[in-house]
Write an enzyme that holds these catalytic residues in place. Sequence first.
Site, PDB file in Angstrom:
ATOM      1  N   CYS A  68       0.327   0.070   3.253  1.00 18.99           N
ATOM      2  CA  CYS A  68      -0.953  -0.619   3.020  1.00 18.99           C
ATOM      3  C   CYS A  68      -1.039  -1.196   1.614  1.00 18.99           C
ATOM      4  O   CYS A  68      -2.135  -1.229   1.005  1.00 18.99           O
ATOM      5  CB  CYS A  68      -2.141   0.296   3.288  1.00 18.99           C
ATOM      6  SG  CYS A  68      -2.261   0.848   4.993  1.00 18.99           S
ATOM      7  N   HIS A  88      -4.614  -0.290  -2.758  1.00 15.82           N
ATOM      8  CA  HIS A  88      -4.426  -0.074  -1.319  1.00 15.82           C
ATOM      9  C   HIS A  88      -5.260  -1.140  -0.584  1.00 15.82           C
ATOM     10  O   HIS A  88      -6.285  -1.595  -1.092  1.00 15.82           O
ATOM     11  CB  HIS A  88      -4.947   1.329  -1.000  1.00 15.82           C
ATOM     12  CG  HIS A  88      -4.676   1.805   0.390  1.00 15.82           C
ATOM     13  ND1 HIS A  88      -5.451   1.437   1.469  1.00 15.82           N
ATOM     14  CD2 HIS A  88      -3.727   2.641   0.884  1.00 15.82           C
ATOM     15  CE1 HIS A  88      -4.989   2.045   2.560  1.00 15.82           C
ATOM     16  NE2 HIS A  88      -3.943   2.766   2.235  1.00 15.82           N
ATOM     17  N   ASP A 121     -10.822   4.622  -6.522  1.00 12.18           N
ATOM     18  CA  ASP A 121     -10.289   5.096  -5.244  1.00 12.18           C
ATOM     19  C   ASP A 121      -9.454   6.349  -5.526  1.00 12.18           C
ATOM     20  O   ASP A 121      -8.345   6.268  -6.045  1.00 12.18           O
ATOM     21  CB  ASP A 121      -9.445   3.963  -4.638  1.00 12.18           C
ATOM     22  CG  ASP A 121      -8.589   4.407  -3.461  1.00 12.18           C
ATOM     23  OD1 ASP A 121      -8.508   5.621  -3.185  1.00 12.18           O
ATOM     24  OD2 ASP A 121      -7.992   3.526  -2.823  1.00 12.18           O
ATOM     25  N   LYS A 141      -6.413  14.063   3.507  1.00 14.21           N
ATOM     26  CA  LYS A 141      -5.301  14.047   2.548  1.00 14.21           C
ATOM     27  C   LYS A 141      -5.359  15.263   1.625  1.00 14.21           C
ATOM     28  O   LYS A 141      -4.603  15.360   0.664  1.00 14.21           O
ATOM     29  CB  LYS A 141      -5.337  12.764   1.715  1.00 14.21           C
ATOM     30  CG  LYS A 141      -5.068  11.487   2.541  1.00 14.21           C
ATOM     31  CD  LYS A 141      -5.073  10.270   1.647  1.00 14.21           C
ATOM     32  CE  LYS A 141      -5.138   8.963   2.411  1.00 14.21           C
ATOM     33  NZ  LYS A 141      -3.939   8.646   3.169  1.00 14.21           N
ATOM     34  N   GLN A 169      -5.607   9.499  -3.454  1.00 17.06           N
ATOM     35  CA  GLN A 169      -4.378  10.224  -3.794  1.00 17.06           C
ATOM     36  C   GLN A 169      -4.549  11.101  -5.038  1.00 17.06           C
ATOM     37  O   GLN A 169      -3.565  11.607  -5.578  1.00 17.06           O
ATOM     38  CB  GLN A 169      -3.223   9.237  -4.025  1.00 17.06           C
ATOM     39  CG  GLN A 169      -2.888   8.363  -2.837  1.00 17.06           C
ATOM     40  CD  GLN A 169      -2.333   9.150  -1.645  1.00 17.06           C
ATOM     41  OE1 GLN A 169      -1.961  10.319  -1.752  1.00 17.06           O
ATOM     42  NE2 GLN A 169      -2.288   8.505  -0.491  1.00 17.06           N
TER      43      GLN A 169
HETATM   44  C1  PLP Z   1      -4.761   5.040  -2.516  1.00 18.77           C
HETATM   45  C2  PLP Z   1      -5.355   5.027  -1.143  1.00 18.77           C
HETATM   46  N1  PLP Z   1      -6.550   4.491  -0.950  1.00 18.77           N
HETATM   47  C3  PLP Z   1      -7.134   4.475   0.240  1.00 18.77           C
HETATM   48  C4  PLP Z   1      -6.502   5.003   1.332  1.00 18.77           C
HETATM   49  C5  PLP Z   1      -7.181   4.958   2.637  1.00 18.77           C
HETATM   50  O1  PLP Z   1      -7.468   6.240   3.100  1.00 18.77           O
HETATM   51  P1  PLP Z   1      -8.088   6.431   4.527  1.00 18.77           P
HETATM   52  O2  PLP Z   1      -7.098   5.878   5.505  1.00 18.77           O
HETATM   53  O3  PLP Z   1      -8.278   7.896   4.654  1.00 18.77           O
HETATM   54  O4  PLP Z   1      -9.360   5.667   4.546  1.00 18.77           O
HETATM   55  C6  PLP Z   1      -5.243   5.560   1.196  1.00 18.77           C
HETATM   56  C7  PLP Z   1      -4.516   6.089   2.368  1.00 18.77           C
HETATM   57  O5  PLP Z   1      -3.323   6.117   2.430  1.00 18.77           O
HETATM   58  C8  PLP Z   1      -4.647   5.577  -0.081  1.00 18.77           C
HETATM   59  O6  PLP Z   1      -3.437   6.107  -0.273  1.00 18.77           O
END
Ligand code: PLP
Length: 415
Positions: A373, A130, A207, A233, A210
Site C-alpha cells: 500500500c 500508506h 498515522d 496490528k 506501525q
Molecule cells: C502505516 C500504515 N498506515 C495505515 C495502515 C492501514 O491500516 P488498516 O488496514 O488497519 O486500516 C497500515 C496497514 O498496513 C499501515 O501500515
Amino acid sequence: MSQRNLEALDVGAIREAFPILQREFNGEQLVYLDNAATTQTPDPVIDAMSDYYREYNANVHRGIHHLSQEASIAYEEAHDRVAEFIGANGGREEIVFTKNTTEAENLVAYAWGLNELGPGDEIVLTEMEHHASLVTWQQIGKRTGAEVKYIRIDDDGRLDMDHAADLITDDTAMVSAVHVSNTLGTVNPVSDLVDIAHDHDALAFIDGAQAVPNRPVDVEAIDADFYAFSGHKMAGPTGIGALYGKKAILEAMQPYLYGGDMITKVTYEESTWNDLPWKFEAGTPQIAEAVGLVAAIDYLEDIGMDRIEAHEQELARYAYDQLDAEPDVEIYGPEPGPDRGGLVGFNLEGVHAHDLASIMNDHAVAIRAGDHCTQPLHDKLGVAASARASFYVYNTKAEIDDLVAAIDNARQLFA
Ligand SMILES: Cc1ncc(COP(=O)(O)O)c(C=O)c1O
C-alpha cells in the site's frame, strides 16, 4: 536499546499465549513474519472476547437491562483505557473508535477536510505515506481544490526535514505523516513535524498504525492534533481502530456518519449531536472488539512497551545484518538504530518478491510481498514490489535464520 532489556523478555513464555504459532505446514512450523500486516492474537484477548459473548453480550447505550448496562460500561471504559494507553489526558472524549486506521483517516478527511479546505489550501504528506492517508487526502484535495504536496525522503529512507520546513507554509492546512513507515521501517521525527505544522497554524495528523503496537506513544508529548492506529496490528482483534483527536477540534467538527446513537434530539426537520466521542460513533459499535482491544493493551503493557520496542529493534538489527551480508539482497530504509522500527523491506536480485514469498511459504515462512500500500514510494524506489519481514513480540532470531535459509533456497531455485 540494551541487550539486558531484550534478555528480560521471555519470548518462550510469550509464544505459549499464541496457539496459532504452533501451526505446521508441510511438516514445518509456522514462522510468522507478517506482523506489519496483522499480528497474531494471544489467549487473553480471545478469552476476553469470548467471555463477552458468553456473559454480557448486548447492544450498548440502548437497554436498561443488566446485560446492556454491563456491555455499555465495558464499551465506554474501553475508550478510557485507550486514552490512558496513548497519553490522551482528555480521556474518552478524545478517543473515537473506528474500524481501523484507514477509517480514522477518512473520518478526519471527510468531517474536517471537506468542510475546512478549499482552493489555496495545501495538504502536506510524506513520500512514504500508506495509501490509507495518501489516497484519502489526494481525493479530498481533488474535491476541495486543496493542493497535495509531499515531503521528500532522502537516499537512506529518512524524511528530508529541510524540505519539510520549506514545504510547510502558512498555506498549509493539514500535515499528515506516518509515524513509522510500513515499507522502510523509518521512525519519523513526528513531534518536529507537528511543531513545524503548528508554527504555521496547520493541523497535524499522525498515522500510528506501525508505532502504537511496538513502542510507547504519548500523543500529548507529540502534540498531534489527530493520531490513529488499528487494533489488529497490536495483538488485538480486527474490526477496531482508534482515532485520537484534541477535544476542541473534535467538538468543532461535524459528524462523519449519521444514524443511531450519535444524536441527542431528532425531529422530522432537525437533529442535534451527541457528546464526544459518541457523536462520531453512529450505529451499533464494535463492542466485543473494544473488549478485545482493552485485553490487548493490558497484555502488551504487562510485557512493557519499552521492552517490546527493544525486542523489535534487536530483531530488526539482526535481520538487517543478516540480509546486508548477502550481496544480492537490497534492503530499503535506514540502517538499524533508534529511528528504525521492527521490519525490513528488501528484494533479492533476479527474483520477484511474489516468487520469493511463495518459496518462503513452501517452507512455512510467512512474509509479505507487494507494494505494501505504498505504490508511489515503490515507484520512487524504482521497484514494482518488495518483500517485507516484520517482527513482533513473539518472534525470535532463530526465525530470522529460517528467513535467511529460505532466501537461500529461492536463490538456488532461480540460479
Ligand atoms: C502505516 C500504515 N498506515 C495505515 C495502515 C492501514 O491500516 P488498516 O488496514 O488497519 O486500516 C497500515 C496497514 O498496513 C499501515 O501500515
